[in-house]
Design a protein around this motif. Structure first.
Motif, PDB file in Angstrom:
ATOM      1  N   ASP A 144     -11.968   3.655   1.468  1.00  0.00           N
ATOM      2  CA  ASP A 144     -11.029   3.084   2.582  1.00  0.00           C
ATOM      3  C   ASP A 144      -9.832   4.280   2.730  1.00  0.00           C
ATOM      4  O   ASP A 144      -9.319   4.560   3.721  1.00  0.00           O
ATOM      5  CB  ASP A 144     -10.081   1.780   2.217  1.00  0.00           C
ATOM      6  N   GLU A 198      -4.802   3.361  -1.573  1.00  0.00           N
ATOM      7  CA  GLU A 198      -4.421   2.003  -0.936  1.00  0.00           C
ATOM      8  C   GLU A 198      -4.229   0.966  -1.825  1.00  0.00           C
ATOM      9  O   GLU A 198      -3.808  -0.158  -1.307  1.00  0.00           O
ATOM     10  CB  GLU A 198      -5.578   1.723   0.219  1.00  0.00           C
ATOM     11  N   ASN A 238      -6.843  -0.402  -3.570  1.00  0.00           N
ATOM     12  CA  ASN A 238      -7.963  -1.102  -3.946  1.00  0.00           C
ATOM     13  C   ASN A 238      -8.673  -0.176  -5.026  1.00  0.00           C
ATOM     14  O   ASN A 238      -8.839   0.802  -5.478  1.00  0.00           O
ATOM     15  CB  ASN A 238      -9.024  -0.940  -2.751  1.00  0.00           C
ATOM     16  N   TYR A 286     -12.556  -0.399  -6.812  1.00  0.00           N
ATOM     17  CA  TYR A 286     -14.133  -0.499  -6.341  1.00  0.00           C
ATOM     18  C   TYR A 286     -14.953  -0.712  -7.438  1.00  0.00           C
ATOM     19  O   TYR A 286     -14.744   0.175  -8.286  1.00  0.00           O
ATOM     20  CB  TYR A 286     -14.550   0.500  -5.313  1.00  0.00           C
ATOM     21  N   VAL A 338     -14.922  -5.164  -4.375  1.00  0.00           N
ATOM     22  CA  VAL A 338     -13.679  -4.524  -4.252  1.00  0.00           C
ATOM     23  C   VAL A 338     -12.447  -5.154  -4.583  1.00  0.00           C
ATOM     24  O   VAL A 338     -12.650  -6.471  -4.146  1.00  0.00           O
ATOM     25  CB  VAL A 338     -13.641  -3.915  -2.936  1.00  0.00           C
ATOM     26  N   ARG A 339     -11.698  -4.997  -5.194  1.00  0.00           N
ATOM     27  CA  ARG A 339     -10.495  -5.736  -5.592  1.00  0.00           C
ATOM     28  C   ARG A 339      -9.294  -5.082  -4.726  1.00  0.00           C
ATOM     29  O   ARG A 339      -8.676  -4.192  -4.999  1.00  0.00           O
ATOM     30  CB  ARG A 339     -10.067  -5.737  -7.009  1.00  0.00           C
ATOM     31  N   GLU A 340      -8.783  -5.862  -3.727  1.00  0.00           N
ATOM     32  CA  GLU A 340      -7.792  -5.335  -2.939  1.00  0.00           C
ATOM     33  C   GLU A 340      -6.597  -6.033  -3.437  1.00  0.00           C
ATOM     34  O   GLU A 340      -6.098  -6.917  -3.857  1.00  0.00           O
ATOM     35  CB  GLU A 340      -7.871  -5.794  -1.546  1.00  0.00           C
ATOM     36  N   LYS A 384      -2.048  -0.988  -6.898  1.00  0.00           N
ATOM     37  CA  LYS A 384      -1.564   0.427  -6.425  1.00  0.00           C
ATOM     38  C   LYS A 384      -0.399   0.548  -7.420  1.00  0.00           C
ATOM     39  O   LYS A 384      -0.080   1.687  -7.500  1.00  0.00           O
ATOM     40  CB  LYS A 384      -0.958   0.006  -5.012  1.00  0.00           C
TER      41      LYS A 384
END
Length: 91
Positions: free
Chosen positions: A31, A53, A55, A57, A69-71, A76
């Motif tokens: 991303d 961003e 995230n 992966y 994916v861990r958003e 961050k």
């Protein structure tokens, strides 16, 4: 599994190569910029990498396909040096 070198870049891609020949094996598009080094789980055959961003992966090392994916903003805020060390010890 054969040897693979994985490099993630600020162009938002991770690249896998054969170390002996330099042959490209796969490319994963994330991303945003990858500003951390990928961390490998040899036992699981996976690679973890964090994006700018926030995230994280999980990629299949052999194919480069995204497993999950861990958003989130929490990721961050982590220091990816610490993150890498924790994953290296945990895996």
């Amino acid at each position: 599994m054969k040897q693979v070198v994985i490099v993630c870049s600020i162009d938002a891609n991770c690249y896998a190569f054969e170390p002996a020949s330099g042959k490209a094996l796969w490319v994963f598009e994330g991303d945003s910029a990858f500003q951390s080094s990928p961390v490998e789980s040899r036992a699981a055959g996976t690679v973890f990498v964090g994006s700018s961003e926030g995230n994280v992966y999980c990629l299949d090392k052999k194919s480069g396909k995204q497993i999950w994916v861990r958003e989130g903003e929490v990721v961050k805020k982590l220091s990816f040096i610490l993150f890498s060390a924790l994953f290296s010890v945990a895996l």
